[in-house]
Design a protein around this motif. Structure first.
Motif, PDB file in Angstrom:
ATOM      1  N   UNK A  28       0.623  -1.113   0.021  1.00 25.21           N
ATOM      2  CA  UNK A  28      -0.032  -0.151   0.113  1.00 25.21           C
ATOM      3  C   UNK A  28       0.928   1.132  -0.073  1.00 25.21           C
ATOM      4  N   UNK A  29       0.763   2.092  -1.039  1.00 30.10           N
ATOM      5  CA  UNK A  29       1.545   3.586  -1.036  1.00 30.10           C
ATOM      6  C   UNK A  29       0.485   4.538  -1.023  1.00 30.10           C
ATOM      7  N   UNK A  30       0.896   5.517  -0.671  1.00 29.03           N
ATOM      8  CA  UNK A  30      -0.123   6.874  -0.551  1.00 29.03           C
ATOM      9  C   UNK A  30       0.460   7.853  -1.046  1.00 29.03           C
ATOM     10  N   UNK A  31      -0.626   8.516  -2.026  1.00 27.13           N
ATOM     11  CA  UNK A  31      -0.208  10.092  -2.523  1.00 27.13           C
ATOM     12  C   UNK A  31      -1.245  10.847  -1.903  1.00 27.13           C
ATOM     13  N   UNK A  32      -0.602  11.683  -1.306  1.00 28.01           N
ATOM     14  CA  UNK A  32      -1.254  12.830  -0.231  1.00 28.01           C
ATOM     15  C   UNK A  32      -0.592  13.949  -0.006  1.00 28.01           C
ATOM     16  N   UNK A  33      -1.166  14.874   1.130  1.00 26.56           N
ATOM     17  CA  UNK A  33      -0.367  16.173   1.214  1.00 26.56           C
ATOM     18  C   UNK A  33       0.787  15.992   2.099  1.00 26.56           C
ATOM     19  N   UNK A  34       1.242  14.812   2.383  1.00 26.81           N
ATOM     20  CA  UNK A  34       2.729  14.705   3.037  1.00 26.81           C
ATOM     21  C   UNK A  34       2.693  15.584   4.363  1.00 26.81           C
ATOM     22  N   UNK A  35       3.720  15.869   4.982  1.00 25.84           N
ATOM     23  CA  UNK A  35       4.113  16.433   6.199  1.00 25.84           C
ATOM     24  C   UNK A  35       4.406  17.933   6.231  1.00 25.84           C
ATOM     25  N   UNK A  36       4.204  18.863   5.093  1.00 25.41           N
ATOM     26  CA  UNK A  36       4.632  19.900   4.940  1.00 25.41           C
ATOM     27  C   UNK A  36       3.451  20.593   5.456  1.00 25.41           C
ATOM     28  N   UNK A  37       3.733  22.148   5.518  1.00 27.68           N
ATOM     29  CA  UNK A  37       2.615  22.911   6.105  1.00 27.68           C
ATOM     30  C   UNK A  37       2.422  24.018   4.878  1.00 27.68           C
ATOM     31  N   UNK A  38       1.306  24.180   4.139  1.00 27.18           N
ATOM     32  CA  UNK A  38       0.977  25.252   3.253  1.00 27.18           C
ATOM     33  C   UNK A  38       1.427  26.502   3.624  1.00 27.18           C
ATOM     34  N   UNK A  39       2.011  27.209   2.847  1.00 33.15           N
ATOM     35  CA  UNK A  39       2.609  28.515   3.323  1.00 33.15           C
ATOM     36  C   UNK A  39       1.749  29.825   2.607  1.00 33.15           C
ATOM     37  N   UNK A  40       1.039  29.319   1.764  1.00 31.97           N
ATOM     38  CA  UNK A  40       0.338  30.357   0.810  1.00 31.97           C
ATOM     39  C   UNK A  40      -1.175  29.777   0.511  1.00 31.97           C
ATOM     40  N   UNK A  41      -2.033  30.794   0.523  1.00 30.49           N
ATOM     41  CA  UNK A  41      -3.370  30.328  -0.231  1.00 30.49           C
ATOM     42  C   UNK A  41      -3.262  30.548  -1.827  1.00 30.49           C
ATOM     43  N   UNK A  42      -4.713  30.549  -2.464  1.00 28.22           N
ATOM     44  CA  UNK A  42      -4.421  30.757  -3.776  1.00 28.22           C
ATOM     45  C   UNK A  42      -5.232  29.682  -4.536  1.00 28.22           C
ATOM     46  N   UNK A  43      -4.859  29.241  -5.645  1.00 26.12           N
ATOM     47  CA  UNK A  43      -5.581  28.241  -6.520  1.00 26.12           C
ATOM     48  C   UNK A  43      -5.550  27.000  -5.973  1.00 26.12           C
ATOM     49  N   UNK A  44      -6.754  26.357  -5.977  1.00 26.82           N
ATOM     50  CA  UNK A  44      -6.821  25.153  -5.123  1.00 26.82           C
ATOM     51  C   UNK A  44      -5.797  24.012  -5.713  1.00 26.82           C
ATOM     52  N   UNK A  45      -5.824  23.825  -6.936  1.00 25.46           N
ATOM     53  CA  UNK A  45      -4.898  22.755  -7.786  1.00 25.46           C
ATOM     54  C   UNK A  45      -3.382  23.118  -7.651  1.00 25.46           C
ATOM     55  N   UNK A  46      -3.063  24.582  -7.479  1.00 25.35           N
ATOM     56  CA  UNK A  46      -1.616  24.888  -7.347  1.00 25.35           C
ATOM     57  C   UNK A  46      -1.138  24.759  -5.753  1.00 25.35           C
ATOM     58  N   UNK A  47      -1.978  24.827  -4.932  1.00 22.80           N
ATOM     59  CA  UNK A  47      -1.716  24.613  -3.553  1.00 22.80           C
ATOM     60  C   UNK A  47      -1.527  22.964  -3.225  1.00 22.80           C
ATOM     61  N   UNK A  48      -2.439  22.092  -4.014  1.00 22.06           N
ATOM     62  CA  UNK A  48      -2.175  20.703  -3.881  1.00 22.06           C
ATOM     63  C   UNK A  48      -1.024  20.355  -4.648  1.00 22.06           C
ATOM     64  N   UNK A  49      -0.661  20.616  -5.614  1.00 21.03           N
ATOM     65  CA  UNK A  49       0.554  20.687  -6.280  1.00 21.03           C
ATOM     66  C   UNK A  49       1.642  20.906  -5.384  1.00 21.03           C
ATOM     67  N   UNK A  50       1.720  22.027  -4.723  1.00 18.85           N
ATOM     68  CA  UNK A  50       2.795  22.539  -3.823  1.00 18.85           C
ATOM     69  C   UNK A  50       3.022  21.438  -2.729  1.00 18.85           C
ATOM     70  N   UNK A  51       2.117  20.674  -2.373  1.00 17.75           N
ATOM     71  CA  UNK A  51       2.104  19.814  -1.299  1.00 17.75           C
ATOM     72  C   UNK A  51       2.609  18.411  -1.878  1.00 17.75           C
ATOM     73  N   UNK A  52       2.684  18.279  -3.335  1.00 17.16           N
ATOM     74  CA  UNK A  52       3.197  17.048  -3.640  1.00 17.16           C
ATOM     75  C   UNK A  52       1.982  16.028  -4.155  1.00 17.16           C
ATOM     76  N   UNK A  53       0.741  16.772  -4.416  1.00 14.46           N
ATOM     77  CA  UNK A  53      -0.426  16.113  -4.573  1.00 14.46           C
ATOM     78  C   UNK A  53      -1.076  16.310  -5.782  1.00 14.46           C
ATOM     79  N   UNK A  54      -0.507  15.614  -6.990  1.00 14.60           N
ATOM     80  CA  UNK A  54      -0.845  16.063  -8.247  1.00 14.60           C
ATOM     81  C   UNK A  54      -0.959  14.742  -9.191  1.00 14.60           C
ATOM     82  N   UNK A  55      -1.269  14.890 -10.479  1.00 10.03           N
ATOM     83  CA  UNK A  55      -1.371  13.812 -11.150  1.00 10.03           C
ATOM     84  C   UNK A  55       0.187  13.220 -11.373  1.00 10.03           C
ATOM     85  N   UNK A  56       1.327  14.002 -11.602  1.00  6.85           N
ATOM     86  CA  UNK A  56       2.596  13.411 -11.703  1.00  6.85           C
ATOM     87  C   UNK A  56       2.823  12.745 -10.633  1.00  6.85           C
ATOM     88  N   UNK A  57       2.415  12.814  -9.024  1.00  6.81           N
ATOM     89  CA  UNK A  57       2.672  12.144  -8.319  1.00  6.81           C
ATOM     90  C   UNK A  57       2.043  10.803  -8.183  1.00  6.81           C
TER      91      UNK A  57
END
Length: 294
Positions: free
Chosen positions: A258-287
């Motif tokens: 079992x592997x997980x693709x999730x928001x990891x352990x980081x803390x989002x430092x900025x608001x903004x576009x939903x998809x962009x914030x997800x990608x900054x946390x490592x949660x996107x199609x590439x991941x």
């Protein structure tokens, strides 16, 4: 027009309240001027303002009097600010209260980092007896709300903000889009399911299972069904790794990978576009595709 999850909740609850006068709607200053429940059933609509814990406590009393209260506020304020009230109301008292929490994950990114909520499933899953749902799409959200009304059990229902999706065919505990093969994508919630659907578009042969409910009782049943058909899983969820569904399934399926693709352990430092914030946390199609290939 397909409704977003939070709008589908409001519309479905308003419809169900036509036949069941025990249904009450409580909001923490989210309703606006055109909340459909308030317009249709004003005598059963209560705006408690930004007093989330008090709203849950009030719902506990109403449930003990035979009503079916549904309460709604931003996920970070429901699951975190009012956590003690949820523990006592939904957990200890097992009161028939349903908490509907929009703006989960980082879907409230435009409001800033105070409105991010990547810990709610971990908090709620720690309270025994609570049914926890993370529906994807209008039809599934309506089904979850109808089931909550019928069951009378304590519920926590997680939705996003304004994104509107077509639901997969309904399934409980697993909604299968496709099965077969060693590897299976497992999606949780609106954005986890969106990413899995995008991954299957890139890799059409991938199996995909979506989990409408993520409390321990439902996950235990889902694990039996998943493990019967697959040996390796990639769980995609808009939540932290700690206390998330991937971690729970790994314990329930000790012989599976079992592997997980999730928001990891980081803390989002900025608001903004939903998809962009997800990608900054490592949660996107590439991941997701990298985890499939890993």
């Amino acid at each position: 027009m397909t409704l977003s999850g939070r709008d589908a909740y409001r519309d479905e609850l308003t419809r169900l309240a036509e036949a069941d006068r025990r249904i009450l709607c409580l909001e923490a200053d989210l309703g606006g001027k055109n909340h459909p429940f308030q317009l249709k059933h004003p005598e059963r609509f209560f705006n408690l303002g930004i007093a989330e814990a008090a709203m849950v406590d009030m719902a506990a009393g109403l449930a003990s009097a035979g009503f079916k209260p549904f309460v709604s506020t931003f996920a970070p304020f429901a699951a975190l600010r009012a956590a003690e009230s949820l523990k006592l109301t939904l957990g200890y008292l097992a009161a028939g209260v349903t908490v509907v929490a929009p703006y989960s994950g980082v879907s409230g990114a435009w409001f800033g980092t105070t409105h991010h909520c990547l810990e709610d499933l971990a908090v709620l899953r720690a309270f025994p007896g609570v049914v926890i749902a993370a529906p994807h799409g209008e039809a599934e959200t309506r089904a979850v709300i109808a089931a909550a009304v019928a069951s009378g059990r304590p519920h926590y229902v997680r939705t996003g903000r304004n994104a509107a999706y077509e639901s997969l065919p309904w399934g409980d505990p697993v909604a299968w889009e496709a099965a077969g093969g060693e590897l299976c994508l497992v999606s949780v919630g609106e954005e986890g399911t969106r990413l899995c659907l995008e991954a299957r578009h890139r890799r059409p042969g991938l199996a995909h299972a979506h989990l409408p409910y993520v409390d321990h009782e439902h996950l235990a049943a889902a694990a039996v069904e998943l493990e019967r058909l697959h040996a390796r899983f990639v769980v995609v969820e808009e939540h932290r790794a700690q206390g998330g569904v991937a971690e729970a399934l790994a314990l329930l399926m000790p012989t599976a990978r079992v592997a997980g693709v999730n928001a990891g352990t980081g803390w989002p430092s900025e608001g903004g576009d939903h998809a962009e914030v997800m990608a900054a946390l490592g949660l996107d199609l590439r991941a997701v595709l990298a985890a499939v290939d890993g």
